[in-house]
Design a protein around this motif. Structure first.
Motif, short mmCIF file in Angstrom:
data_model
loop_
_atom_site.label_atom_id
_atom_site.label_comp_id
_atom_site.label_asym_id
_atom_site.label_seq_id
_atom_site.Cartn_x
_atom_site.Cartn_y
_atom_site.Cartn_z
N ASP A 78 0.87 -1.18 0.00
CA ASP A 78 0.00 0.00 0.00
C ASP A 78 0.91 1.23 0.00
O ASP A 78 1.53 1.56 1.02
CB ASP A 78 -0.89 -0.04 1.24
CG ASP A 78 -1.87 1.12 1.33
OD1 ASP A 78 -1.49 2.27 1.01
OD2 ASP A 78 -3.02 0.88 1.74
N LEU A 79 0.97 1.92 -1.13
CA LEU A 79 1.89 3.05 -1.28
C LEU A 79 1.58 4.18 -0.29
O LEU A 79 2.49 4.74 0.31
CB LEU A 79 1.84 3.56 -2.73
CG LEU A 79 2.89 4.58 -3.13
CD1 LEU A 79 4.31 4.06 -2.92
CD2 LEU A 79 2.70 4.98 -4.60
N GLY A 80 0.31 4.51 -0.11
CA GLY A 80 -0.06 5.57 0.83
C GLY A 80 0.33 5.24 2.26
O GLY A 80 0.83 6.10 2.99
N PHE B 75 4.22 5.91 6.79
CA PHE B 75 5.17 5.29 7.71
C PHE B 75 6.54 5.95 7.62
O PHE B 75 7.10 6.38 8.63
CB PHE B 75 5.29 3.79 7.43
CG PHE B 75 6.35 3.11 8.25
CD1 PHE B 75 6.12 2.80 9.58
CD2 PHE B 75 7.59 2.81 7.70
CE1 PHE B 75 7.11 2.18 10.34
CE2 PHE B 75 8.58 2.20 8.46
CZ PHE B 75 8.34 1.88 9.78
N TYR B 76 7.09 6.02 6.40
CA TYR B 76 8.45 6.54 6.25
C TYR B 76 8.53 8.05 6.42
O TYR B 76 9.47 8.56 7.03
CB TYR B 76 9.02 6.13 4.89
CG TYR B 76 9.37 4.66 4.84
CD1 TYR B 76 10.49 4.17 5.51
CD2 TYR B 76 8.57 3.76 4.17
CE1 TYR B 76 10.80 2.83 5.50
CE2 TYR B 76 8.87 2.40 4.15
CZ TYR B 76 9.99 1.95 4.81
OH TYR B 76 10.30 0.61 4.80
N PHE C 127 12.90 8.95 -0.87
CA PHE C 127 13.32 9.54 0.39
C PHE C 127 14.82 9.74 0.32
O PHE C 127 15.56 8.84 -0.09
CB PHE C 127 12.99 8.61 1.56
CG PHE C 127 11.52 8.32 1.68
CD1 PHE C 127 10.71 9.12 2.46
CD2 PHE C 127 10.95 7.26 0.99
CE1 PHE C 127 9.35 8.87 2.57
CE2 PHE C 127 9.60 6.99 1.09
CZ PHE C 127 8.79 7.80 1.88
N ASP C 128 15.27 10.92 0.73
CA ASP C 128 16.70 11.23 0.71
C ASP C 128 17.37 10.65 1.95
O ASP C 128 16.95 10.92 3.08
CB ASP C 128 16.92 12.74 0.67
CG ASP C 128 16.38 13.36 -0.61
OD1 ASP C 128 16.52 12.72 -1.67
OD2 ASP C 128 15.82 14.47 -0.55
N LEU D 74 15.95 6.03 -0.89
CA LEU D 74 15.06 4.91 -0.67
C LEU D 74 13.82 5.20 -1.49
O LEU D 74 13.28 6.31 -1.43
CB LEU D 74 14.68 4.80 0.82
CG LEU D 74 13.60 3.76 1.16
CD1 LEU D 74 14.14 2.35 0.93
CD2 LEU D 74 13.13 3.94 2.59
N ALA D 75 13.38 4.25 -2.30
CA ALA D 75 12.17 4.41 -3.09
C ALA D 75 11.14 3.40 -2.60
O ALA D 75 11.49 2.27 -2.23
CB ALA D 75 12.46 4.18 -4.57
N ILE D 76 9.89 3.81 -2.61
CA ILE D 76 8.79 2.88 -2.35
C ILE D 76 7.90 2.89 -3.58
O ILE D 76 7.58 3.94 -4.13
CB ILE D 76 8.00 3.21 -1.06
CG1 ILE D 76 7.50 4.66 -1.06
CG2 ILE D 76 8.85 2.91 0.16
CD1 ILE D 76 6.56 4.98 0.10
N TRP D 77 7.56 1.70 -4.03
CA TRP D 77 6.81 1.52 -5.26
C TRP D 77 5.87 0.34 -5.04
O TRP D 77 6.26 -0.65 -4.41
CB TRP D 77 7.80 1.20 -6.38
CG TRP D 77 7.35 1.45 -7.78
CD1 TRP D 77 6.24 2.12 -8.20
CD2 TRP D 77 8.03 1.04 -8.96
NE1 TRP D 77 6.19 2.15 -9.57
CE2 TRP D 77 7.29 1.49 -10.06
CE3 TRP D 77 9.20 0.33 -9.19
CZ2 TRP D 77 7.66 1.26 -11.38
CZ3 TRP D 77 9.58 0.11 -10.50
CH2 TRP D 77 8.82 0.56 -11.58
N ALA D 78 4.66 0.45 -5.50
CA ALA D 78 3.70 -0.64 -5.30
C ALA D 78 4.27 -1.95 -5.85
O ALA D 78 4.84 -1.98 -6.95
CB ALA D 78 2.37 -0.31 -5.98
#
Length: 138
Positions: free
Chosen positions: A14-16, A21-22, A46-47, A54-58
């Motif tokens: 869940d991307l949202g 969280f992060y 995120f830097d 850090l990347a978040i991707w579905a």
């Protein structure tokens, strides 16, 4: 291959929720979700220290991009950014010669970059990418 891992991508359910969280929970700096204008393109970066992101991707979008079925193998990818498109091809050839399995040959991306995927002999997923917005320092 120059040692410049620049992005660690986590495939999230869940991307949202992951963004909250992060960003809100852990306080990591981000511009929020970008790329929503592209099908399968919504991502948040995120830097971290030293220029690492850090990347978040579905998970479903990471699976779509790699061509792999959704599941444990597409929950994390290591992103190696290159200075130009030709370096992507060079690294992909080097990885294949070293024993990597090419998952997705390098090709133009939906956001104007150029990238391919391989797995190392233990199945770890790597993205070799030229992203015109994330040119690594030399």
């Amino acid at each position: 291959m120059r040692p410049r891992i620049s992005v660690l991508t986590l495939g999230v359910a869940d991307l949202g929720r992951a963004l909250a969280f992060y960003r809100d929970g852990l306080g990591l700096p981000t511009q929020g979700i970008i790329g929503q204008e592209y099908e399968h393109g919504a991502v948040a970066f995120f830097d971290l220290s030293g220029g690492l992101k850090l990347a978040i991707w579905a998970q479903a979008d990471l699976a779509h991009d790699t061509g792999l079925p959704a599941g444990p193998g597409v929950r994390v990818s290591i992103g190696h950014n290159t200075a130009d498109r030709t370096e992507v091809d060079q690294v992909m050839r080097t990885a294949r010669a070293a024993g990597a399995t090419i998952i997705k040959p390098a090709a133009d991306t939906f956001y104007g970059g150029y990238a391919g995927y391989f797995t190392d002999p233990d199945g770890h997923l790597w993205e070799i990418v030229w992203n015109p917005d994330l040119i690594p320092p030399d």
